[in-house]
Design an enzyme around this catalytic site. Sequence first.
Site, PDB file in Angstrom:
ATOM      1  N   HIS A 131      56.412  21.798 113.954  1.00 14.64           N
ATOM      2  CA  HIS A 131      55.166  21.405 113.269  1.00 14.64           C
ATOM      3  C   HIS A 131      55.400  20.788 111.887  1.00 14.64           C
ATOM      4  O   HIS A 131      54.816  21.211 110.902  1.00 14.64           O
ATOM      5  CB  HIS A 131      54.211  22.600 113.152  1.00 14.64           C
ATOM      6  N   TYR A 156      48.150  30.516 121.182  1.00 19.36           N
ATOM      7  CA  TYR A 156      48.927  30.561 122.424  1.00 19.36           C
ATOM      8  C   TYR A 156      49.294  31.989 122.835  1.00 19.36           C
ATOM      9  O   TYR A 156      49.568  32.247 123.995  1.00 19.36           O
ATOM     10  CB  TYR A 156      50.172  29.675 122.307  1.00 19.36           C
ATOM     11  N   TYR A 208      39.326  21.147 107.986  1.00 15.06           N
ATOM     12  CA  TYR A 208      39.214  21.038 109.445  1.00 15.06           C
ATOM     13  C   TYR A 208      39.373  22.387 110.153  1.00 15.06           C
ATOM     14  O   TYR A 208      39.333  22.440 111.380  1.00 15.06           O
ATOM     15  CB  TYR A 208      40.166  19.938 109.950  1.00 15.06           C
ATOM     16  N   GLN A 245      61.986  20.421 116.473  1.00 10.68           N
ATOM     17  CA  GLN A 245      61.195  19.190 116.428  1.00 10.68           C
ATOM     18  C   GLN A 245      61.624  18.282 115.273  1.00 10.68           C
ATOM     19  O   GLN A 245      60.989  17.275 115.001  1.00 10.68           O
ATOM     20  CB  GLN A 245      59.703  19.542 116.288  1.00 10.68           C
ATOM     21  N   GLU A 260      43.037  17.770 119.083  1.00  3.47           N
ATOM     22  CA  GLU A 260      41.896  17.173 118.381  1.00  3.47           C
ATOM     23  C   GLU A 260      42.114  15.712 118.016  1.00  3.47           C
ATOM     24  O   GLU A 260      43.224  15.277 117.745  1.00  3.47           O
ATOM     25  CB  GLU A 260      41.646  17.931 117.060  1.00  3.47           C
TER      26      GLU A 260
END
Length: 395
Positions: free
Chosen positions: A173, A286, A275, A101, A265
């Site tokens: 991430h 997962y 959070y 990513q 979210e």
Amino acid sequence: MHRLTLCAALPLALIACNSSGEAVASGDETTAVAAISPIDRLPFETMSIATFAEPWAMTFLPDGRALVTERKGVLKLVTLTDNTASMVTVSGTPDVAYGGQGGLGDVVLSPDFTNDGFVYLSFVEKGAGKDGGGTSGAAVARAKLVTAADGSASLQGSQVIWRQEPKVSGKGHYGHRIAFGPDGMMYISSGERQKFDPAQDLDMNLGKIVRLTPTGGIPSDNPMYDQGRIKAQIWSYGHRNPLGIAFDGAGQLWNSEMGPKGGDELNLVKRNANYGYPKVSNGDHYDGRDIPDHSPEDGFVPPKVWWNPVISPSSLMIYTGDLFPAWKNSAFIGALSGQALVRVALDGENAEKADNWPMESRIREVEQGPDGAIWLLEDGGGGSKGRLLKLTPVK
Ligand SMILES: [Ca+2]
Ligand SMILES: [Ca+2]
């Protein structure tokens, strides 16, 4: 198959999406509106303006030109004229670690861009040593955008002003969206790098939203200002992969976040709030492991809105334009796996799902144009280009 998935996957079926994004049957399934394509039903016209290689982010300059990042490390300066585009590659961009990513990420302007000319870029860099020791992390650089009379453009005096710490293995991430607040401070979303617990570890800046001065310093009113270099950066924590941050018209910060399975979210981000990830989430891991749901009095701040099944929110824009007056102060979220543009209506501290429009491609970025048009970047990748799409009201 869940109804929401059905709605996106079978656009020609006799199905419409109601305001919550759920599918509803539209009358007699053998005779109804089969000839109407879903595009005809969208409340905007969509024009394809240009294509890019794995575009990730865009922002507009005060003169109406746009900057677009491509994940392999290319920054384009785009001139838009009558729904066509011409572009040049901006020189002087940082070396990026492309893969997974990772790569070149967000681009935003300094709040005082007209005077100082600074742009901010997020990107992924390798760790120290041979091949970075297999580690990487997100970073943010600030540089001056200089454009020349011959149309060329460069970044000058580039300086890295923030880094994820520690650099870790893996290529996921990173988060690394940037937004400036009405307080003049820079907020950076920092993903937990698929390592879970760092989101709760206040000695790491992974899984956090950090708040810095425009030069990368620590504002003295940060909640943990006097508790060491890393803690001092933290504005909020317990985030997983926060891929969108934006301020609303009242100056409140919101973030869209890729959560675990069934737990994407939209959060209202408050100073020093936790959070919950990975201790609590309305989704679960997962790999099937349970994560306790949010519950009252558990000490963690629940999302204002969450998605199950997930939409994979890539980006967040809160609309302030005049072209779509009904959508003022709505949050717009690009959906990757959801292949949609998602609208959430905001009302003070409350949020409510409003629309989920199928776009038939992974949406990486949502931006508001100078005239109030809504611009999207498709993700591209896998050999295909990502289109720059301009959405305007149906005439
Ligand atoms: Ca943007
Ligand atoms: Ca759960």
